[in-house]
Design a protein around this motif. Structure first.
Motif, PDB file in Angstrom:
ATOM      1  N   ILE A 247       1.398  -1.203   0.230  1.00  0.00           N
ATOM      2  CA  ILE A 247       0.056   0.409  -0.115  1.00  0.00           C
ATOM      3  C   ILE A 247       0.902   1.291   0.411  1.00  0.00           C
ATOM      4  O   ILE A 247       0.822   2.305  -0.702  1.00  0.00           O
ATOM      5  CB  ILE A 247      -0.994   0.366   1.114  1.00  0.00           C
ATOM      6  CG1 ILE A 247      -1.543  -1.147   1.386  1.00  0.00           C
ATOM      7  CG2 ILE A 247      -1.388   1.159   1.556  1.00  0.00           C
ATOM      8  CD1 ILE A 247      -2.631  -1.116   3.030  1.00  0.00           C
ATOM      9  N   ARG A 248       2.234   0.982   0.819  1.00  0.00           N
ATOM     10  CA  ARG A 248       2.550   2.475   0.768  1.00  0.00           C
ATOM     11  C   ARG A 248       3.219   2.756   0.120  1.00  0.00           C
ATOM     12  O   ARG A 248       3.525   3.513  -0.730  1.00  0.00           O
ATOM     13  CB  ARG A 248       3.977   2.209   1.888  1.00  0.00           C
ATOM     14  CG  ARG A 248       4.812   3.419   2.610  1.00  0.00           C
ATOM     15  CD  ARG A 248       5.363   3.478   2.909  1.00  0.00           C
ATOM     16  NE  ARG A 248       6.683   2.349   3.613  1.00  0.00           N
ATOM     17  CZ  ARG A 248       7.678   2.327   4.242  1.00  0.00           C
ATOM     18  NH1 ARG A 248       7.624   3.046   5.156  1.00  0.00           N
ATOM     19  NH2 ARG A 248       8.039   1.537   3.969  1.00  0.00           N
ATOM     20  N   ALA A 249       4.135   1.898  -1.217  1.00  0.00           N
ATOM     21  CA  ALA A 249       4.716   1.384  -2.362  1.00  0.00           C
ATOM     22  C   ALA A 249       3.973   2.123  -3.419  1.00  0.00           C
ATOM     23  O   ALA A 249       4.514   3.286  -4.092  1.00  0.00           O
ATOM     24  CB  ALA A 249       5.589  -0.024  -2.825  1.00  0.00           C
ATOM     25  N   ARG A 250       2.936   1.520  -3.542  1.00  0.00           N
ATOM     26  CA  ARG A 250       1.050   2.113  -4.586  1.00  0.00           C
ATOM     27  C   ARG A 250       1.576   3.923  -4.093  1.00  0.00           C
ATOM     28  O   ARG A 250       1.325   4.259  -5.272  1.00  0.00           O
ATOM     29  CB  ARG A 250       0.518   1.134  -4.373  1.00  0.00           C
ATOM     30  CG  ARG A 250       0.457   0.156  -4.650  1.00  0.00           C
ATOM     31  CD  ARG A 250      -0.503  -0.755  -5.335  1.00  0.00           C
ATOM     32  NE  ARG A 250      -0.091  -2.533  -5.754  1.00  0.00           N
ATOM     33  CZ  ARG A 250      -0.775  -2.946  -6.019  1.00  0.00           C
ATOM     34  NH1 ARG A 250      -2.381  -3.163  -6.295  1.00  0.00           N
ATOM     35  NH2 ARG A 250       0.108  -4.140  -6.208  1.00  0.00           N
ATOM     36  N   LEU A 251       1.387   4.055  -2.537  1.00  0.00           N
ATOM     37  CA  LEU A 251       0.661   5.689  -3.095  1.00  0.00           C
ATOM     38  C   LEU A 251       1.921   6.762  -3.196  1.00  0.00           C
ATOM     39  O   LEU A 251       1.488   7.897  -3.889  1.00  0.00           O
ATOM     40  CB  LEU A 251       0.712   6.184  -0.853  1.00  0.00           C
ATOM     41  CG  LEU A 251      -0.687   5.215  -0.814  1.00  0.00           C
ATOM     42  CD1 LEU A 251      -0.913   5.622   0.358  1.00  0.00           C
ATOM     43  CD2 LEU A 251      -1.721   6.454  -0.851  1.00  0.00           C
TER      44      LEU A 251
END
Length: 312
Positions: A247-251
């Protein structure tokens, strides 16, 4: 008098800060990052690949990913983003160990205890993690984006093409402001549980070992013990909490725009199902277990050396 002592006691936390832990943590973080950065790059590229962006390279397993990157970007392609990664890892581990040990010592003194329980270890690690995250998040945004600079991608505007770490920091701040520097902060906060679980498991294994062999509480253990405890604690924490990293990488991905954490979760679930939240977990486990083992061994060795030298 007791009330006055209780009011003043939080201030005494700063008296427990020992910069030897900072230097030892930086040494461990940078060492492990230099050795294992390519696996971190692979983890990020697999994590953001939702199949929706046709211009993004698609890899069929780890072997294919490595060969494709070398073919299209050369050996240096495996080390894209290594500079901010070294800065981020060094700062993260350094500040983490600095604040964690200060909080832990403060807890021991205020509770008049010789050892802490699992809950206290988790609380100390979580508090240290939150402080560290706020300091280092901009570096992680830059690291993610530099790892995602594909040689085949040409649809990005100049504001999202970066020539280096400093250029990336300037452009992110100039074009996206403070919110851009702190993309991925919310899942990063959930990720604090990762560090809390890891440190709780690590400390409890060390404590059980020391109690079993009736050693002094501050006894320096052997390299094998540190390696084993670090690897097992990291495997446990990484397996439980991995989805937050996706989730963090995609944000933080410069190719996609999401309104927030909930949109990432909804779109990932809709198009990829449960397995979408575990993309990149294989290179992640291949990286984080040896990386953590290296970091903890270097940290424990360095901190014992620095603290013993200071005491003499």
């Amino acid at each position: 008098m007791n009330a006055q002592a209780k009011i003043q006691s939080p201030i005494n936390l700063f008296a427990h800060i020992k910069f030897e832990h900072l230097l030892a943590g930086v040494s461990g973080g940078v060492t492990s990052t230099l050795v294992l950065h390519p696996l971190d790059l692979l983890k990020i590229r697999f994590a953001v690949n939702d199949g929706q962006l046709l211009t993004r390279p698609h890899y069929h397993g780890l072997g294919n990913a490595v060969s494709t990157i070398i073919k299209e970007e050369g050996i240096p392609g495996l080390y894209r983003g290594v500079t901010p990664n070294c800065w981020g890892a060094g700062a993260s581990w350094g500040f983490y160990f600095l604040f964690y040990n200060a909080i832990k010592t403060w807890m021991l003194e205020n509770g008049n205890q010789k050892t802490l329980g699992p809950g206290s270890h988790m609380l100390a690690a979580a508090e240290a993690g939150v402080i560290t995250l706020f300091i280092t998040n901009p570096i992680w945004v830059v690291k993610t984006r530099m790892c995602l600079q594909y040689s085949t991608a040409s649809e990005l505007p100049p504001s999202k093409h970066y020539t280096g770490m400093l250029d990336a920091l300037v452009k992110v701040y100039r074009h996206e402001g403070i919110p851009g520097m702190y993309k991925g902060l919310v899942p990063g906060m959930f990720g604090v549980s990762h560090g809390a679980l890891q440190f709780m498991a690590y400390e409890e294994m060390k404590k059980c070992y020391i109690n079993h062999y009736q050693l002094p509480v501050d006894e320096k253990l052997g390299t094998l013990q540190y390696l084993t405890f670090a690897a097992l604690s990291k495997f446990f924490a990484a397996s439980v909490t991995y989805p937050y990293q996706v989730i963090r990488a995609r944000l933080q991905d410069q190719y996609k725009e999401y309104s927030g954490v909930l949109e990432v979760i909804k779109r990932t679930w809709r198009y990829e199902g449960l397995k979408g939240f575990y993309k990149g977990i294989v290179p992640n486990l291949l990286r984080v277990i040896p990386a953590t083992a290296i970091t903890f061994v270097v940290y424990e060795t360095s901190s014992h050396y620095l603290l013993s030298k200071k005491a003499t």
